[in-house]
Write a protein that holds these residues in place. Structure first.
Motif, PDB file in Angstrom:
ATOM      1  N   UNK A 286      32.511  16.511  59.076  1.00  0.00           N
ATOM      2  CA  UNK A 286      32.762  15.081  58.967  1.00  0.00           C
ATOM      3  C   UNK A 286      31.422  14.358  58.925  1.00  0.00           C
ATOM      4  N   UNK A 287      31.181  13.636  57.841  1.00  0.00           N
ATOM      5  CA  UNK A 287      29.905  12.971  57.641  1.00  0.00           C
ATOM      6  C   UNK A 287      30.114  11.470  57.462  1.00  0.00           C
ATOM      7  N   UNK A 288      29.122  10.658  57.878  1.00  0.00           N
ATOM      8  CA  UNK A 288      29.290   9.202  57.773  1.00  0.00           C
ATOM      9  C   UNK A 288      29.196   8.724  56.330  1.00  0.00           C
ATOM     10  N   UNK A 289      29.848   7.603  56.050  1.00  0.00           N
ATOM     11  CA  UNK A 289      29.830   7.036  54.699  1.00  0.00           C
ATOM     12  C   UNK A 289      28.426   6.633  54.269  1.00  0.00           C
ATOM     13  N   UNK A 290      27.560   6.332  55.242  1.00  0.00           N
ATOM     14  CA  UNK A 290      26.175   5.962  54.910  1.00  0.00           C
ATOM     15  C   UNK A 290      25.218   7.142  55.082  1.00  0.00           C
ATOM     16  N   UNK A 291      25.723   8.351  54.850  1.00  0.00           N
ATOM     17  CA  UNK A 291      24.881   9.550  54.842  1.00  0.00           C
ATOM     18  C   UNK A 291      23.714   9.343  53.886  1.00  0.00           C
ATOM     19  N   UNK A 292      22.532   9.810  54.303  1.00  0.00           N
ATOM     20  CA  UNK A 292      21.346   9.574  53.484  1.00  0.00           C
ATOM     21  C   UNK A 292      20.866  10.818  52.742  1.00  0.00           C
ATOM     22  N   UNK A 293      21.090  12.014  53.306  1.00  0.00           N
ATOM     23  CA  UNK A 293      20.541  13.220  52.678  1.00  0.00           C
ATOM     24  C   UNK A 293      21.480  14.414  52.813  1.00  0.00           C
ATOM     25  N   UNK A 294      21.421  15.286  51.822  1.00  0.00           N
ATOM     26  CA  UNK A 294      21.998  16.623  51.878  1.00  0.00           C
ATOM     27  C   UNK A 294      20.882  17.603  51.535  1.00  0.00           C
ATOM     28  N   UNK A 295      20.898  18.761  52.180  1.00  0.00           N
ATOM     29  CA  UNK A 295      19.863  19.766  51.940  1.00  0.00           C
ATOM     30  C   UNK A 295      20.508  21.071  51.474  1.00  0.00           C
ATOM     31  N   UNK A 296      19.908  21.679  50.455  1.00  0.00           N
ATOM     32  CA  UNK A 296      20.382  22.971  49.960  1.00  0.00           C
ATOM     33  C   UNK A 296      19.276  23.996  50.173  1.00  0.00           C
TER      34      UNK A 296
ATOM     35  N   UNK B 260      22.662  28.006  52.108  1.00  0.00           N
ATOM     36  CA  UNK B 260      23.016  27.198  53.282  1.00  0.00           C
ATOM     37  C   UNK B 260      22.878  25.722  52.936  1.00  0.00           C
ATOM     38  N   UNK B 261      23.816  24.932  53.441  1.00  0.00           N
ATOM     39  CA  UNK B 261      23.824  23.500  53.156  1.00  0.00           C
ATOM     40  C   UNK B 261      23.873  22.720  54.472  1.00  0.00           C
TER      41      UNK B 261
END
Length: 271
Positions: free
Chosen positions: A39-49, A32-33
């Motif tokens: 749709x994510x913002x250009x200044x996204x700070x984190x992704x989780x796996x 799961x991610x």
């Protein structure tokens, strides 16, 4: 009893066969991610796996790649650290997009720009060669697609949220519509319900689609009293913005005022 020593090569084959038989199938290796929004913002700070099991202590980032819409690797997207951001049980890996590139005014941002460009599509790929703590590989690449919109410069605003009141004497969830996608871990830890005595109400948390809503199911039925949703000042959206404070702001900027408590009163049944 006679004990026979197997040749080394045959011993290796036997052990490998045993491990392979014990490993889960590809279908069981769900990953799961988050964020789940497409749709994510250009200044996204984190992704989780989230991996299906505890992963090996080997370098996890080498099994992860961010690709642009042409299939080329986006270099330098994630912050390089000596220690990767694993959860204590090693089944969650946090990928921190380089804050130096996310935050304007810093050297990396001015030279390289943000890794995510509005209007572009990206693919996060987790290699099937990633190994869990038992030595079992995922077995198949995991692909997560998303597109990028403009940067998010709006702070979380509890006043604009809507709360659906549950019924008295029920265990219905109280549902809070946040209006936009927030960081799912922050939503789990930074929001809580207290009763009329300011005591924390025990219960379970559920997140709505794309992490745009927060649902709380009480352990005990709702009483006919006024409850408060308490918002911790460290609550973050996807861009690291907190109530009253932008992540991408001048150091000298003062936080703006915001409301940290939202009240709701469970409703009575008609009649």
């Amino acid at each position: 009893m006679i004990t026979l020593a197997l040749p080394l090569s045959l011993s290796v084959l036997v052990v490998a066969s045993t491990i392979a038989a014990a490993c889960p199938t590809v279908a069981e290796n769900r990953v799961d991610i988050y964020p789940t929004a497409k749709e994510l913002p250009a200044n996204l700070l984190r992704l989780y796996i989230y991996f299906p099991r505890a992963m090996t202590a080997e370098e996890g980032s080498r099994h992860v790649a961010l690709l642009d819409d042409k299939g080329a690797r986006v270099n330098g997207a994630f912050l390089a650290t000596n220690q990767e951001l694993w959860s204590p049980d090693r089944d969650r890996l946090t990928l921190l997009l380089d804050p130096g590139r996310v935050k304007s005014g810093l050297a990396a941002h001015e030279v390289l720009g943000r890794a995510l460009v509005p209007g572009q599509s990206y693919t996060l790929v987790i290699s099937g060669a990633a190994i869990d703590a038992r030595g079992c590989p995922l077995g198949a690449d995991v692909v997560h697609n998303f597109s990028v919109v403009g940067p998010d410069y709006d702070t979380p605003n509890p006043v604009a949220w809507s709360i659906g009141s549950p019924r008295v004497n029920s265990s219905e969830p109280v549902k809070v519509d946040l209006g936009s996608t927030h960081d799912h871990l922050s939503m789990a830890y930074r929001l809580r319900v207290v009763d009329d005595k300011s005591e924390i109400v025990p219960g379970a948390i559920e997140l709505g689609p794309e992490e745009k809503s927060w649902h709380f199911v009480p352990r005990e039925p709702w009483a006919e009293v006024t409850y408060n949703l308490v918002v911790d000042e460290r609550l973050e959206d996807l861009a690291g913005n907190r109530p009253g404070v932008l992540f991408d702001r001048p150091v000298s900027a003062e936080p703006t005022e915001w409301q940290s408590h939202l009240s709701f009163l469970p409703t009575k049944d008609d009649g």
